[in-house]
Design an enzyme around this catalytic site. Structure first.
Site, PDB file in Angstrom:
ATOM      1  N   LEU A 232      36.448  46.276  40.403  1.00 37.93           N
ATOM      2  CA  LEU A 232      37.616  45.391  40.346  1.00 37.93           C
ATOM      3  C   LEU A 232      37.740  44.521  41.590  1.00 37.93           C
ATOM      4  O   LEU A 232      37.564  44.994  42.709  1.00 37.93           O
ATOM      5  CB  LEU A 232      38.887  46.248  40.198  1.00 37.93           C
ATOM      6  CG  LEU A 232      40.236  45.542  40.217  1.00 37.93           C
ATOM      7  CD1 LEU A 232      41.216  46.226  39.253  1.00 37.93           C
ATOM      8  CD2 LEU A 232      40.857  45.472  41.613  1.00 37.93           C
TER       9      LEU A 232
ATOM     10  N   ASP B 146      42.976  40.266  45.323  1.00 34.43           N
ATOM     11  CA  ASP B 146      43.361  39.127  46.172  1.00 34.43           C
ATOM     12  C   ASP B 146      42.228  38.498  46.992  1.00 34.43           C
ATOM     13  O   ASP B 146      41.421  39.215  47.582  1.00 34.43           O
ATOM     14  CB  ASP B 146      44.397  39.557  47.205  1.00 34.43           C
ATOM     15  CG  ASP B 146      45.495  40.412  46.630  1.00 34.43           C
ATOM     16  OD1 ASP B 146      45.558  40.556  45.415  1.00 34.43           O
ATOM     17  OD2 ASP B 146      46.288  40.949  47.424  1.00 34.43           O
TER      18      ASP B 146
HETATM   19  C1  FRU Z   1      48.530  42.134  45.763  1.00 30.70           C
HETATM   20  C2  FRU Z   1      48.327  43.469  46.456  1.00 30.70           C
HETATM   21  C3  FRU Z   1      48.666  43.381  47.935  1.00 30.70           C
HETATM   22  C4  FRU Z   1      47.855  44.506  48.506  1.00 30.70           C
HETATM   23  C5  FRU Z   1      46.607  44.449  47.676  1.00 30.70           C
HETATM   24  C6  FRU Z   1      45.938  45.772  47.455  1.00 30.70           C
HETATM   25  O1  FRU Z   1      47.771  42.013  44.610  1.00 30.70           O
HETATM   26  O2  FRU Z   1      49.115  44.465  45.825  1.00 30.70           O
HETATM   27  O3  FRU Z   1      50.043  43.468  48.228  1.00 30.70           O
HETATM   28  O4  FRU Z   1      47.592  44.340  49.860  1.00 30.70           O
HETATM   29  O5  FRU Z   1      46.972  43.888  46.441  1.00 30.70           O
HETATM   30  O6  FRU Z   1      44.714  45.607  46.820  1.00 30.70           O
END
Ligand code: FRU
Length: 487
Positions: A40, A43
């Site tokens: 997966l 961000d």
């Molecule tokens: C956003 C998030 C962030 C976090 C990350 C973890 O999609 O939830 O807040 O740092 O993904 O993968």
């Protein structure tokens, strides 16, 4: 690098090797979007240009197609089209980040690359802890973790993450996405003179601040920047209720424009505006490049929004990033344009001008394909115009109400159709589509509105049909796209 780090890196490499064949057999794999090699991706992180090289990091879970203990994957490029797959930048191998090297950003300082990220920890009592950590690199490839530089301040829950750092008049600033003890989403500002010692300034805005009432229980991935002199806070709030055409995804991403008082840590701002109206867009991040352009990548996914229903899971991978976009301020709003460099991918061109369709549906010779860019310029739309893509998604414009609608089969229940809409300010005069096997990005009227979505049509289906109620006259330009190269 500790032993745990080495073990995790080997395990990630083994996961790629084991599943590579199955992953690559998927006809939904993409040709010009960043995907995880396996597992997966979420961000985009640490966007930065350094000595002509653009660095793009991303949240990565190599071991399965769900969330969990994230790594930072890493790509670099000099031209946004030819990319290098770099070694993993960060692995969750230390006591302060053992349950995930969560999102963050990068800055260049004194010829070194600094990463700021959130160390996510689940302690022995099963409770979350979060640390804002720093890692430094001299070559831009190997990172030396320096551990936490910020511990959780009083008044917040451990949902405190995603540091975004920038410099203003010789001082470093960091904005963090947070939840306070009253379960209100906040953007929290810190200040530092040396990147190591950080002082809390305060909540610049959030739920129940300024004109906002309840505006979500948690704010993720904040970003703060100036765009043509206009200050912008971009953020991804969680917990907004759907309201008509707005806030229809599980979580939102958008921005406030306003004025930040850096001393008092107070951001006076206008209303929130969503950045995108498609089904999959979240946690965007920006950076300013060496040409002074504000460049954005977003995640083409939304957390907790029927992620298990994505068909790519059968092939051991899920999600991708958007194409890079340049942000501009048009005097009243942020507009998004596909990055100029993407034109390098254009292979062959097809042009049809002065097409008129009247109360009919038809294809246009040569238009369609799996990896294409299509530009439609409208001369005239009498009543209604629609595109049907791959017998799967439809995009339509209703002139009287000025409403644009994107629809596709519901990912979880294919007997249903799901919709996303937006009302245009003026008339529709341009659509600019980027299609890549299982992605769709539609830029409307020069990027005033954007619809970003995954699409999962049947294999071999690449027809585009045009429908008009009343008469529509337009021209089409289409380019087949070469795609990114990876080395
Ligand atoms: C956003 C998030 C962030 C976090 C990350 C973890 O999609 O939830 O807040 O740092 O993904 O993968």
């Amino acid at each position: 690098m500790n032993t745990k780090d080495r073990e995790l890196r080997n395990k990630a490499a083994a996961a790629i090797e084991e599943k590579e064949e199955r992953v690559n057999q998927d006809h939904y794999r993409l040709s010009y979007h960043h995907m995880p090699p396996v597992g997966l991706l979420n961000d985009p992180n640490g966007l930065v240009q350094w000595d002509g090289v653009f660095h793009l990091f991303y949240q990565w879970m190599p071991f399965h197609t769900g969330h969990g203990e994230k790594f930072w994957g890493h790509y670099t490029s000099k031209d946004f089209v030819n990319w290098k797959q770099q070694p993993l930048a960060l692995a969750p191998s230390d006591s302060f980040d053992k349950d995930g090297c969560y999102s963050g950003s990068a800055v260049v300082h004194e010829d070194k690359l600094y990463l700021f990220y959130t160390g996510n920890v689940v302690n022995e009592q099963g409770k979350r802890e979060s640390y804002q950590c720093m890692a430094v690199s001299e070559d831009g490839i190997h990172f030396d973790k320096k551990g936490p530089v910020i511990h959780l301040p009083e008044g917040y829950t451990a949902n405190f993450r995603d540091p975004k750092v920038w410099k203003k008049e010789g001082i470093w600033y960091m904005v963090i996405g947070a939840q306070n003890k009253e379960s209100q989403g906040k953007a929290v500002l810190f200040r530092s003179e040396d990147l190591t010692n950080w002082v809390l300034v305060g909540n610049i805005t959030g739920s129940y601040q300024h004109k906002l009432g309840d505006f979500g229980y948690m704010w993720e991935c904040p970003d703060f920047f100036e765009l043509d002199g206009q200050e912008v806070l971009m953020v991804s709030p969680q917990g907004l209720q759907a309201a008509g055409m707005e806030y229809n995804n599980r979580y939102q991403s958008g921005y406030f424009t306003g004025t930040l008082d850096y001393e008092r840590g107070d951001f006076k701002h206008a209303d929130f505006k969503e950045l995108d109206h498609g089904f999959e867009f979240y946690a965007p991040q920006t950076t300013i490049d060496e040409k002074g352009r504000r460049i954005l990548f977003g995640w083409m996914g939304v957390p907790d929004q029927y992620e298990e229903a994505h068909p790519t899971i059968d092939h051991h991978w899920i999600h991708c990033l958007t194409i890079p976009r340049e942000l501009q301020w048009d005097g009243s709003q942020v507009v998004q344009k596909p990055l100029e460099e993407l034109k390098e991918m254009r292979e062959s061109v097809l042009l049809h001008s002065d097409i008129t369709i009247e109360n009919d549906q038809k294809g246009v010779r040569g238009v369609g394909g799996n990896a294409v860019e299509i530009q439609l310029e409208f001369e005239h739309i009498e009543e209604q115009f629609a595109l049907e893509l791959f017998h799967y998604a439809a995009f339509s414009y209703q002139k009287i109400e000025g409403i644009l609608t994107l629809s596709r089969p519901h990912l979880e229940d294919k007997s249903k159709t799901e919709f996303r809409r937006v009302k245009l300010n003026g008339e529709l005069n341009q659509l600019w589509l980027f299609i890549d096997h299982s992605t769709l990005e539609i830029f409307v009227n020069g990027g005033e509105e954007v619809f970003t979505s995954r699409i999962f049509p049947q294999k071999g289906n690449d027809a585009v049909l045009f429908t008009s109620l009343g008469a529509s006259t337009f021209s089409i330009e289409q380019w087949k796209l070469n795609g990114y190269t990876y080395s």
